[in-house]
Design a protein around this motif. Structure first.
Motif, mmCIF file in Angstrom:
data_model
loop_
_atom_site.group_PDB
_atom_site.id
_atom_site.type_symbol
_atom_site.label_atom_id
_atom_site.label_comp_id
_atom_site.label_asym_id
_atom_site.label_seq_id
_atom_site.Cartn_x
_atom_site.Cartn_y
_atom_site.Cartn_z
ATOM 1 N N TYR A 61 18.151 0.946 10.276
ATOM 2 C CA TYR A 61 19.037 0.068 9.788
ATOM 3 C C TYR A 61 20.297 0.437 8.859
ATOM 4 O O TYR A 61 21.463 -0.026 8.806
ATOM 5 N N HIS B 275 1.213 6.614 11.444
ATOM 6 C CA HIS B 275 2.474 5.843 11.723
ATOM 7 C C HIS B 275 3.205 5.690 10.852
ATOM 8 O O HIS B 275 4.185 4.808 10.888
ATOM 9 N N GLU C 4 0.780 -1.336 0.154
ATOM 10 C CA GLU C 4 0.061 -0.047 0.034
ATOM 11 C C GLU C 4 0.887 1.266 0.089
ATOM 12 O O GLU C 4 0.402 2.581 0.182
ATOM 13 N N ASN D 244 7.432 4.379 11.024
ATOM 14 C CA ASN D 244 7.846 3.256 10.516
ATOM 15 C C ASN D 244 9.043 3.428 9.614
ATOM 16 O O ASN D 244 9.926 2.637 9.343
ATOM 17 N N PRO E 224 23.678 -1.106 11.370
ATOM 18 C CA PRO E 224 23.666 -2.674 11.025
ATOM 19 C C PRO E 224 23.838 -2.935 9.715
ATOM 20 O O PRO E 224 24.332 -3.910 9.172
ATOM 21 N N ILE E 225 23.108 -2.017 8.717
ATOM 22 C CA ILE E 225 23.246 -2.350 7.234
ATOM 23 C C ILE E 225 24.260 -1.363 6.677
ATOM 24 O O ILE E 225 23.858 -0.053 6.710
#
Lengths: 655, 203
Positions: free
Chosen positions: B64, B53, B36, B57, B138-139
């Motif tokens: 990351y 939200h 979506e 998100n 992390p990435i």
């Protein structure tokens, strides 16, 4: 004992014949073709037309299947603990399985029934009954969760349940097993089982459903000591009445397969619930002790609360006129089904060679004319011939259940001859039949017991699977079969396995359900007393031997993920709040040595796992639901020190 | 200035009220796991998710790769912009009342300058978010930066980011266009009346 053995021997030849009949169907792929495949094919990413709710039977749950594909979409935990979500294990949900017998971790789920408005399914709730510890559950179709369970007092074996009235005013229940009840207050008695005829009684219960869904037992009707089997509410002209089949009008208490199969006719109890409700409202009948437990989700905290109710109103047909009439019906009738017009009442006389169909208007006439052939416990027995609309000849062996389409036809399962028989309701004549594999119990047409059936598909819920799928050892899933009923001839489209033992099922068009779907719980509406709604609110609090961990979970870490100062002998409560606010991002929580289950926490939800560490050491916990690319990193440690240690509580993440 | 054009100038000023009600810019992101879509809208004083939200998100995703969380409270421009537009509305109305063609041009000049500054500023924020990444992320993809496009679409790992003006921007653009048109029409009008001082200057 000797006589019993003799009787058993004498029926052996009959058993052999039945056995041959049910094993005789070996032809397999009737009706399957490319055409059938196209009818059940739901392309990747597309939706099924119907939600199907299939009872899980002895698994105690409710399964959701898409139709026509037969895809298994979800299983809703209802009457049995579910370790995979923590339902019935977590501190919040345990209370849902409370009863007057204490915590009961298993149940036998039978007949799902969708809530109705104006005689049509409305997509608010689905109810389902539990047979063993008599209960009824209400499941919300917004979040597919069990929202309430109410216990039925003065009942043993809640089988004739959970059928709703056309505006969901009531959901009904009746005792399958009659039990000794004292005449005064219906309390179970310590008497000889042989005294059945003298002491055993039954009850029929009507549970009021409020606009918000809250269930409460409005009244019970004291009944003769028969076995009450199935039910359906009237509709249209018969709205205000409910019909309950009974068997064992012989009132046998041993070897019922023989002793309860003797009478040519047993009874359908026609209950005028509208009149009974009026009596109850006027305070008629009497309040008797009837301890029962009601459990419900408190939506502001997400916790299940339990309350014990002490009393129940009972109405006695010997004292209150006009609430129950008996309709004589051959022969140990099982299903009782009211056609969409509300005019005809079909019974599945499972040992009968015909399907009797009663007429509601004739029944009313007979009541008016007092056309009685007798009376049982103050209940008038109407004359069979004056209420009968007709008998369907040659309906197959062992007719059990009937559903209806929107074109004036009824469809009945024949268990022994393993077929479904289509018949014309007005003419009471068979027009078509189709073999099913093997031995159908219930059948289901979407809306097929409502005033507005959707006569496109029929699902046969078969009791015997045998060779239909790849074998999985001695135990296998049951088998459902989807049949196209849109034309004159029924066509078999699809076989699909179903978990547990689906008894009844219901289906509803997807449009009535999709719109109200909860995707996640709003964090700002979470009023759980131990919620940590941000990492700042996370903490570890010791209170004597009890330790409360207010923990958060978000992709991809817990806060706190290092905890020290826990001691052997502590009772540790992990209250884990999932901080995510997006669809389909649950986090799991499991810790080594837990004696219960995991938690599966939906976004915005708080769930609690109790943990009692037994040995010193460092024990890991982790997220069990692959939540993100760094899910494997979503882990933490708890240091457990000896009971007499003076390690202080410390905690944190990322220091 | 002709009365008609003074009315048009007032309209140009009043159109800017629209930026208080509609987002000015939007950044949408598409990826297979977001059927979506997910995205954010930049308004005159805030940045918010296209769906409830979404911003949380997006920040969740960005952590990351070590991108700073987007926190509207910490962006000073969002505090200033409402006043700039208020200034443009009030001064625009004053110019309409005065009816001075030269001031229309000055107003338009300030407006365009402000818009260009805004775009440069937006680019710089995008550059900062996309390049100044936490070294402990992390990435880490060698050579990869995550600056969103100023306008248009760009593939960032598995996400296709599209940056486009939103309705508020078009209100502003229309307002600019009307002001420019008034200035040009007044020029024509004055050319038609020989001897006018202004027309000579313009010529």
């Amino acid at each position: 004992m000797k006589t019993n053995k003799m009787t058993f021997r004498s029926i052996l030849p009959a058993l052999v014949v039945f056995g041959l009949l049910s094993y005789g169907c070996t032809q397999k792929q009737l009706g399957s073709s490319d055409d059938a495949a196209a009818k059940v094919y739901v392309a990747p990413g597309e939706y099924d037309e119907f939600y199907g709710f299939f009872s899980g039977g002895y698994n105690g749950q409710l399964s959701v299947y898409g139709l026509p594909s037969g895809r298994h979409l979800y299983t809703i935990p209802v009457f049995s603990q579910s370790a995979s979500s923590g339902y019935g294990y977590s501190e919040e949900t345990k209370a849902m399985l409370n009863t007057s017998h204490g915590f009961v971790p298993w149940g036998d789920a039978h007949h799902p029934e969708l809530s109705q408005t104006n005689g049509e399914t409305d997509g608010r709730w689905v109810f389902i009954n539990e047979n063993n510890t008599p209960r009824i559950a209400r499941i919300g179709l917004n979040d597919f969760k069990t929202q309430e369970i109410i216990e039925i007092p003065n009942s043993a074996g809640n089988h004739a349940s959970s059928f709703v009235t056309p505006n969901t005013e009531y959901v009904s229940a009746a005792t399958r097993f009659s039990v000794p009840m004292d005449d005064e207050d219906l309390q179970n008695m310590d008497v000889s089982i042989d005294s059945y005829k003298e002491n055993f009684k039954g009850t029929i219960s009507f549970i009021k459903v409020s606009d918000e869904g809250k269930m409460s037992i409005d009244f019970q009707i004291m009944m003769p000591g028969f076995d009450y089997d199935l039910s359906h509410a009237g509709k249209g002209p018969s709205n205000g009445w409910s019909f309950f089949t009974s068997y064992n009008s012989e009132e046998a208490n041993t070897l019922l397969e023989i002793n309860a199969s003797k009478n040519d006719k047993d009874f359908i109890a026609a209950v005028n619930w509208e009149k009974a409700a009026q009596y109850a409202k006027e305070g008629k009948g009497r309040m008797i002790p009837g301890e029962h437990v009601r459990n419900y989700v408190d939506h502001s905290t997400g916790e299940v609360k339990s309350e014990t109710l002490k009393e129940v109103r009972v109405l006695d047909p010997r004292e209150l006129e006009g609430i129950v009439y008996f309709l004589p019906t051959p022969k140990s009738p099982h299903g009782v089904d009211v056609d969409p017009t509300g005019q005809y009442i079909a019974a599945g006389g499972k040992l009968s060679t015909v399907i009797p169909v009663h007429s509601f208007s004739k029944m009313q006439q007979a009541i008016e004319n007092e056309d009685y052939e007798g009376e049982v416990m103050g209940i008038p027995v109407l004359k069979y011939d004056s209420i009968l609309h007709g008998e369907v000849e040659n309906p197959g062996l062992g007719p059990l259940h009937t559903e209806f389409d929107d074109k004036g036809y009824a469809y009945t399962t024949a268990f022994i001859s393993s077929e479904i028989v289509k018949w014309d309701i007005e003419k009471t004549e068979v027009v078509d039949r189709i073999d099913v594999y093997y031995s159908p119990g219930h059948l289901m047409i979407p809306g097929g017991d409502s005033q507005n059936p959707d006569g496109k598909y029929l699902v046969a819920l078969n009791k015997i699977t045998k060779d239909r799928y790849l074998p999985t050892g001695p135990e296998m899933f049951h088998s459902a079969q989807l049949i196209d009923i849109s034309g004159d001839k029924m066509k078999l489209l699809l076989d699909f396995p179903t978990e547990g033992e689906p008894h009844y099922a219901q289906a509803i068009t997807r449009e009535k359900v999709i719109e109200n779907q909860t995707r996640f719980y709003k964090l700002e509406e979470n009023n759980h007393p131990y919620a940590a709604k941000s990492e700042k609110q996370a903490k570890v609090v010791r209170d004597g031997n009890t330790v409360h961990v207010y923990m958060t979970a978000i992709r991809s870490h817990f806060f706190p993920d290092n905890i020290e100062g826990i001691k052997v002998g502590d009772e540790v409560y992990f209250h884990v709040t999932n901080l995510e606010q997006a669809w389909d991002v649950p986090h799991g929580f499991a810790i080594k040595g837990a004696n219960n289950a995991e938690l599966l926490i939906m976004p915005g939800e708080t769930l609690t796992l109790k943990w009692e560490p037994k040995k010193p050491g460092v024990l890991p916990f982790y997220c069990t639901d692959f939540c993100s690319a760094l899910h494997q990193e979503m882990q933490g440690y708890v240091r457990v020190s000896p009971e007499d240690s003076d390690v202080e509580i410390t905690y944190g993440t990322g220091q | 200035m002709k009365n008609k054009n003074r009315m048009w100038m007032a309209l140009a000023a009043l159109l800017l009220i629209g930026v208080y009600f509609f987002p000015i810019w939007s950044i949408g992101m598409e990826a297979p796991q977001y059927p979506e879509g997910i995205g954010m809208n930049i308004t005159v004083n805030d940045i918010n998710g296209k769906h409830p939200h979404d911003l949380e998100n997006i920040n969740g995703l960005n952590h990351y790769i070590g991108m700073k969380p987007i926190t509207p409270e910490s962006i000073p421009e969002l505090k200033i912009m409402p006043f700039i537009f208020a200034f443009l509305i009030v001064s625009g109305l004053a110019i309409a009342w005065m009816g001075n063609r030269k001031w229309v041009l000055i107003w338009l000049g300030i407006f365009v300058l402000f818009a260009l500054t805004g775009l440069v500023d937006f680019y710089l924020w995008g550059y900062d978010y996309g390049h100044n990444l936490n070294p402990n992320a992390p990435i880490k993809v060698p050579g990869m930066t995550y600056q969103p496009p100023l306008i248009g679409s760009k593939q960032l790992l598995n996400i296709n980011a599209t940056s486009m003006p939103h309705i508020g921007f078009y209100f502003a653009l229309l307002s600019m266009g009307i002001a420019g048109w008034i200035w040009w029409r007044e020029d024509d009008a004055e050319n038609e009346s020989p001897g006018s001082k202004n027309s000579k200057i313009a010529a």
